[in-house]
Design a protein around this motif. Structure first.
Motif, PDB file in Angstrom:
ATOM      1  N   MET A   1      92.062   9.565  81.890  1.00 55.73           N
ATOM      2  CA  MET A   1      93.176   9.623  80.966  1.00 55.73           C
ATOM      3  C   MET A   1      93.925  10.932  81.159  1.00 55.73           C
ATOM      4  N   LEU A   2      95.221  10.864  81.169  1.00 56.76           N
ATOM      5  CA  LEU A   2      96.035  12.064  81.319  1.00 56.76           C
ATOM      6  C   LEU A   2      96.227  12.741  79.971  1.00 56.76           C
ATOM      7  N   ARG A   3      95.977  14.041  79.951  1.00 59.13           N
ATOM      8  CA  ARG A   3      96.174  14.816  78.724  1.00 59.13           C
ATOM      9  C   ARG A   3      97.176  15.917  78.995  1.00 59.13           C
ATOM     10  N   PHE A   4      98.067  16.109  78.057  1.00 56.88           N
ATOM     11  CA  PHE A   4      99.094  17.126  78.186  1.00 56.88           C
ATOM     12  C   PHE A   4      98.778  18.298  77.270  1.00 56.88           C
ATOM     13  N   SER A   5      99.176  19.490  77.698  1.00 55.93           N
ATOM     14  CA  SER A   5      98.954  20.676  76.881  1.00 55.93           C
ATOM     15  C   SER A   5      99.957  20.688  75.725  1.00 55.93           C
ATOM     16  N   ASP A   6      99.717  21.551  74.766  1.00 53.83           N
ATOM     17  CA  ASP A   6     100.614  21.669  73.625  1.00 53.83           C
ATOM     18  C   ASP A   6     101.840  22.509  73.947  1.00 53.83           C
ATOM     19  N   ALA A   7     101.736  23.368  74.952  1.00 53.00           N
ATOM     20  CA  ALA A   7     102.846  24.253  75.310  1.00 53.00           C
ATOM     21  C   ALA A   7     103.959  23.467  75.999  1.00 53.00           C
ATOM     22  N   VAL A   8     105.176  23.815  75.647  1.00 59.57           N
ATOM     23  CA  VAL A   8     106.357  23.170  76.236  1.00 59.57           C
ATOM     24  C   VAL A   8     106.663  23.857  77.562  1.00 59.57           C
ATOM     25  N   LEU A   9     107.127  23.064  78.548  1.00 59.38           N
ATOM     26  CA  LEU A   9     107.502  23.631  79.847  1.00 59.38           C
ATOM     27  C   LEU A   9     108.672  24.593  79.680  1.00 59.38           C
ATOM     28  N   SER A  10     108.580  25.753  80.322  1.00 61.94           N
ATOM     29  CA  SER A  10     109.687  26.713  80.293  1.00 61.94           C
ATOM     30  C   SER A  10     110.808  26.202  81.205  1.00 61.94           C
ATOM     31  N   LYS A  11     111.944  26.856  81.129  1.00 63.51           N
ATOM     32  CA  LYS A  11     113.086  26.457  81.966  1.00 63.51           C
ATOM     33  C   LYS A  11     112.730  26.608  83.446  1.00 63.51           C
ATOM     34  N   GLN A  12     112.034  27.698  83.796  1.00 65.15           N
ATOM     35  CA  GLN A  12     111.621  27.925  85.180  1.00 65.15           C
ATOM     36  C   GLN A  12     110.643  26.845  85.644  1.00 65.15           C
ATOM     37  N   GLU A  13     109.707  26.458  84.787  1.00 66.99           N
ATOM     38  CA  GLU A  13     108.753  25.408  85.132  1.00 66.99           C
ATOM     39  C   GLU A  13     109.453  24.068  85.308  1.00 66.99           C
ATOM     40  N   ARG A  14     110.435  23.784  84.467  1.00 69.00           N
ATOM     41  CA  ARG A  14     111.187  22.532  84.605  1.00 69.00           C
ATOM     42  C   ARG A  14     111.956  22.507  85.933  1.00 69.00           C
ATOM     43  N   LEU A  15     112.579  23.638  86.280  1.00 68.42           N
ATOM     44  CA  LEU A  15     113.315  23.701  87.549  1.00 68.42           C
ATOM     45  C   LEU A  15     112.372  23.503  88.736  1.00 68.42           C
ATOM     46  N   SER A  16     111.201  24.124  88.679  1.00 71.31           N
ATOM     47  CA  SER A  16     110.260  23.948  89.792  1.00 71.31           C
ATOM     48  C   SER A  16     109.767  22.509  89.857  1.00 71.31           C
ATOM     49  N   ARG A  17     109.582  21.860  88.716  1.00 71.65           N
ATOM     50  CA  ARG A  17     109.161  20.453  88.707  1.00 71.65           C
ATOM     51  C   ARG A  17     110.246  19.560  89.297  1.00 71.65           C
ATOM     52  N   TRP A  18     111.515  19.851  88.965  1.00 69.02           N
ATOM     53  CA  TRP A  18     112.611  19.066  89.533  1.00 69.02           C
ATOM     54  C   TRP A  18     112.670  19.236  91.056  1.00 69.02           C
ATOM     55  N   GLY A  19     112.489  20.461  91.525  1.00 68.29           N
ATOM     56  CA  GLY A  19     112.487  20.707  92.968  1.00 68.29           C
ATOM     57  C   GLY A  19     111.345  19.984  93.666  1.00 68.29           C
ATOM     58  N   PHE A  20     110.165  20.053  93.062  1.00 71.60           N
ATOM     59  CA  PHE A  20     109.002  19.381  93.640  1.00 71.60           C
ATOM     60  C   PHE A  20     109.184  17.871  93.599  1.00 71.60           C
ATOM     61  N   LEU A  21     109.791  17.370  92.528  1.00 71.56           N
ATOM     62  CA  LEU A  21     110.060  15.931  92.436  1.00 71.56           C
ATOM     63  C   LEU A  21     111.009  15.498  93.554  1.00 71.56           C
ATOM     64  N   GLY A  22     112.018  16.314  93.820  1.00 73.77           N
ATOM     65  CA  GLY A  22     112.941  16.004  94.911  1.00 73.77           C
ATOM     66  C   GLY A  22     112.258  16.009  96.271  1.00 73.77           C
ATOM     67  N   LEU A  23     111.375  16.990  96.486  1.00 68.42           N
ATOM     68  CA  LEU A  23     110.665  17.077  97.763  1.00 68.42           C
ATOM     69  C   LEU A  23     109.686  15.920  97.970  1.00 68.42           C
ATOM     70  N   THR A  24     109.099  15.439  96.889  1.00 67.27           N
ATOM     71  CA  THR A  24     108.128  14.355  97.029  1.00 67.27           C
ATOM     72  C   THR A  24     108.777  12.976  97.103  1.00 67.27           C
ATOM     73  N   THR A  25     109.924  12.819  96.463  1.00 65.20           N
ATOM     74  CA  THR A  25     110.561  11.494  96.496  1.00 65.20           C
ATOM     75  C   THR A  25     111.463  11.290  97.711  1.00 65.20           C
ATOM     76  N   ALA A  26     111.943  12.369  98.333  1.00 63.35           N
ATOM     77  CA  ALA A  26     112.851  12.231  99.473  1.00 63.35           C
ATOM     78  C   ALA A  26     112.252  11.401 100.610  1.00 63.35           C
ATOM     79  N   PRO A  27     111.014  11.653 101.048  1.00 63.76           N
ATOM     80  CA  PRO A  27     110.469  10.812 102.124  1.00 63.76           C
ATOM     81  C   PRO A  27     110.257   9.363 101.702  1.00 63.76           C
TER      82      PRO A  27
END
Length: 157
Positions: A1-27
């Motif tokens: 089961m996936l569990r999420f932390s209580d802390a909200v993603l910071s703006k920097q963390e969101r940007l890095s997630r978007w970049g990583f999402l782009g790198l993983t979905t491109a291929p």
């Protein structure tokens, strides 16, 4: 089961997630699109074009294209690590998408306990290079090199 932390993603963390999402979905998206439009010439391996020797990643693109067509037998034939990397990219894209949608970091991502038990991943690179060496040996035995690298080295002497 996936569990999420209580802390909200910071703006920097969101940007890095978007970049990583782009790198993983491109291929993944590229594999689907190129199956319908044909493989463009810029996807050819420059190392193989210059030397005649396939690089360690040669065949991954063709393997991804075969997976997108549903041809798993050819995907494994093109590159043994193709289906593994395809699944890794798809899994990483799903996890990044979930983190972005919820706005929270996963507490323990899948394989977290496995990753914490294995301190170093150098052996995975060794397996990959071993597979590459076997592929080169096989290509050398069947004569599928564009050039014979050993003959070229010895003729220069």
């Amino acid at each position: 089961m996936l569990r999420f932390s209580d802390a909200v993603l910071s703006k920097q963390e969101r940007l890095s997630r978007w970049g990583f999402l782009g790198l993983t979905t491109a291929p993944l998206v590229g594999a689907v699109l190129f199956n319908h439009t044909g493989t463009p010439p810029f996807l050819l391996c420059p190392f193989r074009a210059i030397t005649g020797i396939p690089c360690p990643g040669c065949g991954l693109t063709r393997s991804f294209l075969a997976i997108a067509r549903g041809d798993f037998e050819n995907a494994l034939r093109m590159h043994l690590f193709g289906p593994v990397l395809f699944l890794a990219f798809a899994g990483a894209a799903v996890l990044m998408g979930l983190e972005l949608k919820t706005g929270r970091r996963l507490r323990h991502p899948p394989f977290y306990s496995f990753n914490s038990r294995i301190q170093s991943w150098w052996w995975l690179g060794g397996i990959y290079l071993g597979y590459y060496a076997l592929r080169l040996y096989s290509l050398f035995q069947t004569g599928e090199f564009y050039i014979n690298p050993l003959k070229t080295i010895f003729l220069r002497s």
